[in-house]
Motif scaffolding. Structure first.
Motif, short mmCIF file in Angstrom:
data_model
loop_
_atom_site.label_atom_id
_atom_site.label_comp_id
_atom_site.label_asym_id
_atom_site.label_seq_id
_atom_site.Cartn_x
_atom_site.Cartn_y
_atom_site.Cartn_z
N HIS A 1 26.54 -18.75 -8.00
CA HIS A 1 26.65 -19.44 -9.30
C HIS A 1 25.89 -18.67 -10.39
O HIS A 1 26.38 -18.50 -11.50
CB HIS A 1 26.07 -20.85 -9.12
CG HIS A 1 26.57 -21.84 -10.12
ND1 HIS A 1 26.31 -23.18 -10.00
CD2 HIS A 1 27.30 -21.71 -11.26
CE1 HIS A 1 26.87 -23.82 -11.03
NE2 HIS A 1 27.47 -22.95 -11.81
N HIS B 1 24.84 -23.29 -18.58
CA HIS B 1 24.16 -22.90 -17.34
C HIS B 1 22.67 -22.65 -17.57
O HIS B 1 21.85 -22.97 -16.70
CB HIS B 1 24.84 -21.68 -16.71
CG HIS B 1 26.16 -22.01 -16.09
ND1 HIS B 1 27.32 -22.06 -16.80
CD2 HIS B 1 26.48 -22.38 -14.82
CE1 HIS B 1 28.31 -22.43 -15.99
NE2 HIS B 1 27.83 -22.63 -14.78
N TRP C 1 31.60 -30.87 -17.21
CA TRP C 1 30.18 -31.20 -17.18
C TRP C 1 29.95 -32.64 -17.60
O TRP C 1 30.73 -33.20 -18.37
CB TRP C 1 29.41 -30.32 -18.19
CG TRP C 1 29.31 -28.88 -17.82
CD1 TRP C 1 30.32 -27.95 -17.89
CD2 TRP C 1 28.15 -28.19 -17.34
NE1 TRP C 1 29.84 -26.73 -17.48
CE2 TRP C 1 28.52 -26.85 -17.15
CE3 TRP C 1 26.84 -28.59 -17.07
CZ2 TRP C 1 27.62 -25.89 -16.69
CZ3 TRP C 1 25.94 -27.64 -16.62
CH2 TRP C 1 26.34 -26.31 -16.42
N GLN D 1 33.93 -25.37 -20.37
CA GLN D 1 32.55 -25.03 -20.76
C GLN D 1 32.27 -25.49 -22.19
O GLN D 1 31.35 -24.96 -22.85
CB GLN D 1 32.30 -23.51 -20.61
CG GLN D 1 32.38 -22.99 -19.19
CD GLN D 1 31.32 -23.58 -18.27
OE1 GLN D 1 30.39 -24.26 -18.68
NE2 GLN D 1 31.45 -23.30 -16.97
N ASP E 1 26.68 -29.62 -13.86
CA ASP E 1 27.90 -28.83 -13.67
C ASP E 1 28.71 -29.47 -12.55
O ASP E 1 28.24 -29.54 -11.40
CB ASP E 1 27.48 -27.40 -13.30
CG ASP E 1 28.63 -26.42 -13.28
OD1 ASP E 1 29.80 -26.85 -13.24
OD2 ASP E 1 28.34 -25.20 -13.29
N HIS F 1 32.97 -24.79 -8.27
CA HIS F 1 32.12 -23.67 -7.85
C HIS F 1 30.65 -24.10 -7.72
O HIS F 1 29.86 -23.41 -7.09
CB HIS F 1 32.26 -22.46 -8.79
CG HIS F 1 31.72 -22.62 -10.18
ND1 HIS F 1 32.41 -22.25 -11.31
CD2 HIS F 1 30.53 -23.08 -10.63
CE1 HIS F 1 31.68 -22.48 -12.38
NE2 HIS F 1 30.52 -22.99 -12.00
MN MN3 Z 1 29.01 -23.39 -13.24
#
Ligand code: MN3
Length: 205
Positions: free
Chosen positions: A27, A82, A131, A150, A165, A169
């Motif tokens: 990640h 992130h 998110w 995102q 998140d 992934h």
């Molecule tokens: Mn991510």
């Protein structure tokens, strides 16, 4: 100047069992690094934007030339989201918030458990990749928001102080399709001291 992948304040295996080491490493070094690299490539001919703090770049996204705007939304948003995510996680996390932030959270959501239930429900029900955020809006109110892909709350003038998140992934290696179990395990690694600091910084703006 260009955007850089931040270092983590803990080892990749430090958040186990909530998040496994392999997921953390991929990640951070593949997904997050990819957003940073693509953001830098998109902005290589636009130094006036490449030199902005990421928060300003996203707040003023409408000023970014249309030919690169979606790339900046995707990769600049990915970088900001992130960076926040790593910051609000800690091996010493869990428990509950204190102080001014805790009071405001209880004002807005009734009690801490009620807040967690609502946040978990919103995070679990994001359709596809995205998110869940706790944001401070421009009226100084705490709100829970779902964002696809995102897309960053910063683009709307909101300040995210907690983010989760829920792209596959972020959890699929350990949890497969059981997103709700990942969301539940997230609460054990939230650094409420850090979230409280972000709340105080945002409310002083
Ligand atoms: Mn991510």
């Amino acid at each position: 100047m260009s955007f850089e992948l931040p270092k983590l304040n803990y080892d990749y295996n430090a958040l186990e069992p909530s998040i496994d080491a392999q997921t953390m490493e991929i990640h951070h070094t593949k997904h997050h690094a990819g957003y940073v690299n693509k953001l830098n490539v998109a902005l290589q001919d636009y130094p006036e934007f490449a030199n902005m703090p990421i928060e300003d770049l996203l707040l003023h996204i409408d000023d970014v030339p249309e030919v690169i705007r979606q790339k900046v939304i995707n990769n600049g948003g990915g970088h900001a989201n992130h960076t926040l995510f790593w910051e609000i996680l800690s091996p010493d996390g869990g428990g509950s918030p204190t102080g001014e932030f805790a009071e405001e959270l209880i004002n807005q959501f009734g009690d801490f458990e009620g807040f967690k239930d609502e946040f978990s429900e919103k995070a679990t029900s994001v359709f596809g990749s995205g998110w869940a955020f706790l944001i401070l809006d421009n009226q100084g109110k705490l709100k829970i928001k779902r964002h696809s892909f995102q897309n960053s709350p910063l683009m709307h003038g909101n300040t995210p102080i907690l983010g989760l998140d829920v792209w596959e992934h972020a959890y699929y290696l350990k949890y497969q399709n059981k997103r709700a179990a990942y969301v539940e395990a997230f609460w054990d690694i939230v650094d409420w001291k850090k979230v409280g600091e972000l709340y105080e910084a945002a409310s002083e703006k």
